[in-house]
Enzyme design. Structure first.
Site, PDB file in Angstrom:
ATOM      1  N   ASN A  13       0.847  -1.196   0.000  1.00 15.47           N
ATOM      2  CA  ASN A  13       0.000   0.000   0.000  1.00 15.47           C
ATOM      3  C   ASN A  13       0.876   1.236   0.000  1.00 15.47           C
ATOM      4  OD1 ASN A  13      -2.441   1.564   0.327  1.00 15.47           O
ATOM      5  ND2 ASN A  13      -1.872   1.855   2.472  1.00 15.47           N
ATOM      6  N   ASP A  32      -2.795   0.524   7.706  1.00 12.74           N
ATOM      7  CA  ASP A  32      -1.570   1.323   7.536  1.00 12.74           C
ATOM      8  C   ASP A  32      -0.477   0.949   8.532  1.00 12.74           C
ATOM      9  OD1 ASP A  32      -2.835   2.726   5.481  1.00 12.74           O
ATOM     10  OD2 ASP A  32      -3.525   4.324   6.802  1.00 12.74           O
ATOM     11  N   SER A  34       5.004   6.659   2.222  1.00  5.86           N
ATOM     12  CA  SER A  34       5.543   5.356   2.626  1.00  5.86           C
ATOM     13  C   SER A  34       4.901   4.266   1.782  1.00  5.86           C
ATOM     14  CB  SER A  34       5.191   5.048   4.091  1.00  5.86           C
ATOM     15  OG  SER A  34       5.638   6.057   4.958  1.00  5.86           O
ATOM     16  N   HIS A  73       1.041   5.058   1.055  1.00  3.85           N
ATOM     17  CA  HIS A  73       0.350   5.926   2.024  1.00  3.85           C
ATOM     18  C   HIS A  73       1.054   7.280   2.106  1.00  3.85           C
ATOM     19  CE1 HIS A  73      -2.145   6.973   5.411  1.00  3.85           C
ATOM     20  NE2 HIS A  73      -1.062   7.460   5.990  1.00  3.85           N
TER      21      HIS A  73
END
Ligand code: GRF
Length: 218
Positions: free
Chosen positions: A108, A146, A137, A110
């Protein structure tokens, strides 16, 4: 070792600028990818157009699929056996099923220096906190939002009088560079997750890799 194109699926919800970055990097040979599937959580996501133009199969799996979204996502991805699933501006929280099915293969993007500012609205929050640095990130996806092991980051200084929009406009291009450099590590089969730790070339990293101004990991 497998040196063929990295079978990669991308999940989006919005403009898809990160998807576009991957498509362009693949087209110009910068990344050795087989972009096998795009899934959007919204039928009106402008990013779907990037997939269609590039001839990548694109599927909408949205709220209209009710409680079946997670099952449908897993079922859509499985036949492609993706080596990497990139959540690129995917604005829905995935359930346990796809997260477990693609554990160690799902990342992911972020817009914050995790573990700072998980969740939404990071630009406004970092400005309110008065932090001198922001950034983006990329982390492995685990069942906690997250919070999976962070692979790599890029830092962007906060300027005096920045608005959330100003900061977002500066982080965006750096985030694209971070995505390209990180996906390259996957395409070269250099990075993996083991026991919730990031391994680079088989060795655990003690802190996230940092992308420098030359777009190289320092
Ligand atoms: C990116 O800033 C990403 O960090 C966040 O959502 C934004 C989406 O960008 N999760 P795009 O849809 O790839 O343009």
């Amino acid at each position: 070792m497998n040196t063929g194109p990295l079978r990669t699926a991308v999940l989006i919800s919005g403009t898809g600028s990160n998807l576009k970055t991957l498509i362009e990097a693949s087209n110009r040979g910068r990344l050795n990818l087989d972009l096998c599937q795009v899934i959007s959580s919204r039928a009106d996501a402008p990013g779907l157009e990037h997939a269609r133009t590039a001839g990548i199969p694109a599927e909408v799996i949205s709220e209209s699929d009710g409680g079946l979204q997670d099952q449908k996502i897993t079922a859509c991805l499985r036949p492609h056996d993706p080596e990497l699933v990139v959540l690129a501006g995917y604005m829905r929280i995935l359930g346990r099923q796809p997260v477990e099915a693609f554990s160690g293969r799902m990342i992911n993007l972020h817009p914050s220096l995790l573990p700072l500012f998980p969740g939404l609205d990071t630009y406004r929050r970092v400005l309110e906190a008065g932090n001198p640095m922001h950034g983006a990130s990329i982390h492995f996806v685990t069942s906690e939002l997250d919070a999976g092991p962070v692979i790599a980051q890029v830092q962007v200084p906060v300027r005096e009088n920045d608005t959330p929009g100003d900061l977002a406009a500066r982080v965006g291009p750096r985030e694209h560079a971070l995505l390209t450099a990180t996906v390259e590590l996957f395409a070269r089969r250099r990075v993996e997750m083991s026991h919730e730790q990031v391994l680079l070339d088989g060795q655990p990293i003690s802190q996230p890799l940092q992308l420098n101004e030359a777009n190289v990991f320092a």
